[in-house]
Design a protein around this motif. Structure first.
Motif, PDB file in Angstrom:
ATOM      1  N   LEU A  36       4.134  -5.710   3.007  1.00  0.00           N
ATOM      2  CA  LEU A  36       5.434  -5.332   3.569  1.00  0.00           C
ATOM      3  C   LEU A  36       5.713  -6.048   4.887  1.00  0.00           C
ATOM      4  O   LEU A  36       6.638  -5.692   5.611  1.00  0.00           O
ATOM      5  CB  LEU A  36       5.496  -3.810   3.776  1.00  0.00           C
ATOM      6  N   SER A  37       4.903  -7.062   5.179  1.00  0.00           N
ATOM      7  CA  SER A  37       5.044  -7.792   6.433  1.00  0.00           C
ATOM      8  C   SER A  37       6.434  -8.417   6.547  1.00  0.00           C
ATOM      9  O   SER A  37       6.929  -9.046   5.615  1.00  0.00           O
ATOM     10  CB  SER A  37       3.977  -8.881   6.508  1.00  0.00           C
ATOM     11  N   GLY A  38       7.051  -8.189   7.686  1.00  0.00           N
ATOM     12  CA  GLY A  38       8.367  -8.747   7.944  1.00  0.00           C
ATOM     13  C   GLY A  38       9.521  -7.927   7.386  1.00  0.00           C
ATOM     14  O   GLY A  38      10.676  -8.231   7.647  1.00  0.00           O
ATOM     15  N   ARG A  39       9.228  -6.902   6.644  1.00  0.00           N
ATOM     16  CA  ARG A  39      10.297  -6.063   6.091  1.00  0.00           C
ATOM     17  C   ARG A  39      10.712  -5.031   7.129  1.00  0.00           C
ATOM     18  O   ARG A  39       9.874  -4.363   7.735  1.00  0.00           O
ATOM     19  CB  ARG A  39       9.827  -5.355   4.821  1.00  0.00           C
ATOM     20  N   GLN A  40      12.013  -4.913   7.335  1.00  0.00           N
ATOM     21  CA  GLN A  40      12.538  -3.964   8.313  1.00  0.00           C
ATOM     22  C   GLN A  40      13.449  -2.972   7.605  1.00  0.00           C
ATOM     23  O   GLN A  40      14.335  -3.369   6.859  1.00  0.00           O
ATOM     24  CB  GLN A  40      13.340  -4.688   9.394  1.00  0.00           C
ATOM     25  N   PHE A  41      13.205  -1.712   7.850  1.00  0.00           N
ATOM     26  CA  PHE A  41      14.033  -0.665   7.251  1.00  0.00           C
ATOM     27  C   PHE A  41      13.812   0.630   8.021  1.00  0.00           C
ATOM     28  O   PHE A  41      12.816   0.807   8.703  1.00  0.00           O
ATOM     29  CB  PHE A  41      13.715  -0.478   5.763  1.00  0.00           C
ATOM     30  N   SER A  42      14.772   1.533   7.900  1.00  0.00           N
ATOM     31  CA  SER A  42      14.577   2.867   8.475  1.00  0.00           C
ATOM     32  C   SER A  42      13.879   3.710   7.425  1.00  0.00           C
ATOM     33  O   SER A  42      13.977   3.448   6.225  1.00  0.00           O
ATOM     34  CB  SER A  42      15.909   3.487   8.885  1.00  0.00           C
ATOM     35  N   LEU A  84       2.994   2.725   5.826  1.00  0.00           N
ATOM     36  CA  LEU A  84       3.960   1.622   5.735  1.00  0.00           C
ATOM     37  C   LEU A  84       3.777   0.629   6.875  1.00  0.00           C
ATOM     38  O   LEU A  84       3.821  -0.588   6.672  1.00  0.00           O
ATOM     39  CB  LEU A  84       5.392   2.165   5.726  1.00  0.00           C
ATOM     40  N   THR A  85       3.539   1.133   8.083  1.00  0.00           N
ATOM     41  CA  THR A  85       3.334   0.239   9.217  1.00  0.00           C
ATOM     42  C   THR A  85       2.008  -0.507   9.091  1.00  0.00           C
ATOM     43  O   THR A  85       1.920  -1.666   9.493  1.00  0.00           O
ATOM     44  CB  THR A  85       3.402   0.972  10.573  1.00  0.00           C
ATOM     45  N   GLU A  86       1.003   0.131   8.512  1.00  0.00           N
ATOM     46  CA  GLU A  86      -0.271  -0.566   8.277  1.00  0.00           C
ATOM     47  C   GLU A  86      -0.085  -1.713   7.290  1.00  0.00           C
ATOM     48  O   GLU A  86      -0.833  -2.684   7.325  1.00  0.00           O
ATOM     49  CB  GLU A  86      -1.325   0.401   7.742  1.00  0.00           C
ATOM     50  N   GLN A  87       0.898  -1.606   6.413  1.00  0.00           N
ATOM     51  CA  GLN A  87       1.200  -2.662   5.453  1.00  0.00           C
ATOM     52  C   GLN A  87       2.102  -3.733   6.055  1.00  0.00           C
ATOM     53  O   GLN A  87       2.501  -4.658   5.367  1.00  0.00           O
ATOM     54  CB  GLN A  87       1.866  -2.068   4.211  1.00  0.00           C
ATOM     55  N   GLY A  88       2.491  -3.588   7.328  1.00  0.00           N
ATOM     56  CA  GLY A  88       3.266  -4.609   8.008  1.00  0.00           C
ATOM     57  C   GLY A  88       4.742  -4.308   8.142  1.00  0.00           C
ATOM     58  O   GLY A  88       5.495  -5.122   8.687  1.00  0.00           O
ATOM     59  N   ALA A  89       5.203  -3.159   7.661  1.00  0.00           N
ATOM     60  CA  ALA A  89       6.625  -2.828   7.743  1.00  0.00           C
ATOM     61  C   ALA A  89       7.017  -2.517   9.182  1.00  0.00           C
ATOM     62  O   ALA A  89       6.222  -1.993   9.953  1.00  0.00           O
ATOM     63  CB  ALA A  89       6.938  -1.638   6.850  1.00  0.00           C
ATOM     64  N   ASN A  90       8.261  -2.818   9.501  1.00  0.00           N
ATOM     65  CA  ASN A  90       8.826  -2.506  10.804  1.00  0.00           C
ATOM     66  C   ASN A  90       9.857  -1.400  10.574  1.00  0.00           C
ATOM     67  O   ASN A  90      10.919  -1.657  10.011  1.00  0.00           O
ATOM     68  CB  ASN A  90       9.468  -3.753  11.422  1.00  0.00           C
ATOM     69  N   LEU A  91       9.523  -0.185  10.978  1.00  0.00           N
ATOM     70  CA  LEU A  91      10.397   0.961  10.747  1.00  0.00           C
ATOM     71  C   LEU A  91      11.382   1.080  11.904  1.00  0.00           C
ATOM     72  O   LEU A  91      11.006   1.381  13.020  1.00  0.00           O
ATOM     73  CB  LEU A  91       9.577   2.242  10.610  1.00  0.00           C
ATOM     74  N   LEU A 173       3.507   4.619  -3.605  1.00  0.00           N
ATOM     75  CA  LEU A 173       3.289   3.522  -2.670  1.00  0.00           C
ATOM     76  C   LEU A 173       2.756   2.255  -3.333  1.00  0.00           C
ATOM     77  O   LEU A 173       2.990   1.157  -2.844  1.00  0.00           O
ATOM     78  CB  LEU A 173       2.359   3.964  -1.545  1.00  0.00           C
ATOM     79  N   GLN A 174       2.045   2.392  -4.442  1.00  0.00           N
ATOM     80  CA  GLN A 174       1.489   1.219  -5.115  1.00  0.00           C
ATOM     81  C   GLN A 174       2.441   0.619  -6.145  1.00  0.00           C
ATOM     82  O   GLN A 174       2.156  -0.422  -6.715  1.00  0.00           O
ATOM     83  CB  GLN A 174       0.153   1.578  -5.751  1.00  0.00           C
ATOM     84  N   ASP A 175       3.577   1.247  -6.364  1.00  0.00           N
ATOM     85  CA  ASP A 175       4.547   0.746  -7.327  1.00  0.00           C
ATOM     86  C   ASP A 175       5.274  -0.475  -6.739  1.00  0.00           C
ATOM     87  O   ASP A 175       5.946  -0.360  -5.707  1.00  0.00           O
ATOM     88  CB  ASP A 175       5.550   1.849  -7.662  1.00  0.00           C
ATOM     89  N   PRO A 176       5.164  -1.645  -7.378  1.00  0.00           N
ATOM     90  CA  PRO A 176       5.805  -2.839  -6.825  1.00  0.00           C
ATOM     91  C   PRO A 176       7.315  -2.881  -6.994  1.00  0.00           C
ATOM     92  O   PRO A 176       7.982  -3.670  -6.324  1.00  0.00           O
ATOM     93  CB  PRO A 176       5.142  -3.982  -7.611  1.00  0.00           C
ATOM     94  N   THR A 177       7.879  -2.027  -7.846  1.00  0.00           N
ATOM     95  CA  THR A 177       9.317  -2.121  -8.125  1.00  0.00           C
ATOM     96  C   THR A 177      10.171  -1.833  -6.894  1.00  0.00           C
ATOM     97  O   THR A 177      11.130  -2.530  -6.633  1.00  0.00           O
ATOM     98  CB  THR A 177       9.739  -1.201  -9.280  1.00  0.00           C
ATOM     99  N   TRP A 178       9.818  -0.821  -6.115  1.00  0.00           N
ATOM    100  CA  TRP A 178      10.646  -0.517  -4.942  1.00  0.00           C
ATOM    101  C   TRP A 178      10.428  -1.524  -3.830  1.00  0.00           C
ATOM    102  O   TRP A 178      11.325  -1.797  -3.041  1.00  0.00           O
ATOM    103  CB  TRP A 178      10.431   0.906  -4.447  1.00  0.00           C
ATOM    104  N   LYS A 179       9.234  -2.109  -3.776  1.00  0.00           N
ATOM    105  CA  LYS A 179       8.963  -3.111  -2.736  1.00  0.00           C
ATOM    106  C   LYS A 179       9.814  -4.351  -2.946  1.00  0.00           C
ATOM    107  O   LYS A 179      10.298  -4.954  -1.983  1.00  0.00           O
ATOM    108  CB  LYS A 179       7.483  -3.455  -2.727  1.00  0.00           C
ATOM    109  N   SER A 180      10.006  -4.735  -4.199  1.00  0.00           N
ATOM    110  CA  SER A 180      10.860  -5.899  -4.472  1.00  0.00           C
ATOM    111  C   SER A 180      12.324  -5.608  -4.136  1.00  0.00           C
ATOM    112  O   SER A 180      13.086  -6.524  -3.834  1.00  0.00           O
ATOM    113  CB  SER A 180      10.717  -6.333  -5.931  1.00  0.00           C
ATOM    114  N   GLU A 181      12.716  -4.351  -4.155  1.00  0.00           N
ATOM    115  CA  GLU A 181      14.087  -3.966  -3.812  1.00  0.00           C
ATOM    116  C   GLU A 181      14.358  -4.083  -2.308  1.00  0.00           C
ATOM    117  O   GLU A 181      15.508  -4.108  -1.892  1.00  0.00           O
ATOM    118  CB  GLU A 181      14.376  -2.531  -4.248  1.00  0.00           C
ATOM    119  N   LEU A 182      13.320  -4.161  -1.498  1.00  0.00           N
ATOM    120  CA  LEU A 182      13.503  -4.279  -0.051  1.00  0.00           C
ATOM    121  C   LEU A 182      13.887  -5.682   0.371  1.00  0.00           C
ATOM    122  O   LEU A 182      14.313  -5.890   1.499  1.00  0.00           O
ATOM    123  CB  LEU A 182      12.233  -3.844   0.686  1.00  0.00           C
ATOM    124  N   ASN A 183      13.728  -6.660  -0.526  1.00  0.00           N
ATOM    125  CA  ASN A 183      14.080  -8.053  -0.189  1.00  0.00           C
ATOM    126  C   ASN A 183      15.572  -8.251  -0.150  1.00  0.00           C
ATOM    127  O   ASN A 183      16.331  -7.773  -0.875  1.00  0.00           O
ATOM    128  CB  ASN A 183      13.452  -9.028  -1.193  1.00  0.00           C
TER     129      ASN A 183
END
Length: 183
Positions: A36-42, A84-91, A173-183
């Motif tokens: 999730l590095s570089g992904r920004q979301f609330s 989420l932050t451990e995975q690199g997300a910026n909340l 959290l391990q489901d890749p489908t929602w992670k691809s939606e963050l792009n």
């Protein structure tokens, strides 16, 4: 007379039913990556359960409902935000992409019988992603049950509901489908 009043007060206090302490505090164990590095979301967790209690004990014709001793919504939000932050997300605050996890059900039901008890646990969560160009929704759920002899052990019920909650959270959290939606 004063002693009689004191004795009566102690008897009444001793007969009062004690509300059980029931805590749901899941932990998340998932691979240490930076997917999730570089992904920004609330991010937020909302509790939309139809009932606010997490423990129901039925015995004969009686049903007692109990809330958790801790704030389940806050506990889940804190735990998932840390993951989420451990995975690199910026909340961030309330701007741009929004990720929300909705608690639909988080319940332990105990049916106390004369010689044993049956425990049924149910957890249902939904993830929502809202972007300017669309949205994504997916639900995750799990249930478990067990029978044990004699009177219910609340620590065992608490543990089993926590484990089920962790399993559903890990599934989410391990489901890749929602992670691809963050792009």
């Amino acid at each position: 007379m004063r002693y009689l009043s004191l004795v009566l007060l102690l008897l009444v206090a001793g007969c009062a039913t004690k509300v059980p302490s029931f805590i749901v505090a899941p932990q998340i164990f998932w691979p240490q990556t930076t997917e999730l590095s570089g992904r920004q979301f609330s991010f937020a967790v909302v509790d939309l359960r139809p009932r606010t209690h997490s423990l129901t004990i039925q015995q004969g014709g009686n049903e007692n409902n109990y809330r958790t001793s801790n704030d389940v919504r806050f506990q889940l939000e804190k735990t998932v935000a840390a993951a989420l932050t451990e995975q690199g997300a910026n909340l961030l605050g309330q701007q741009g992409t929004q990720l929300k996890i909705q608690i639909n059900q988080l319940q332990a039901n105990v049916q106390q019988r004369p010689l044993d008890h049956l425990v049924t646990n149910q957890v249902a969560l939904t993830i929502f992603i809202q972007r300017d160009d669309g949205s994504f929704t997916k639900s995750y759920a799990g249930d478990s049950s067990y029978t044990a002899p004699f009177k219910v052990d609340l620590a065992a019920v608490e543990r089993e509901l926590r484990i089920l909650t962790e399993q559903v959270l890990n599934q989410l959290l391990q489901d890749p489908t929602w992670k691809s939606e963050l792009n």
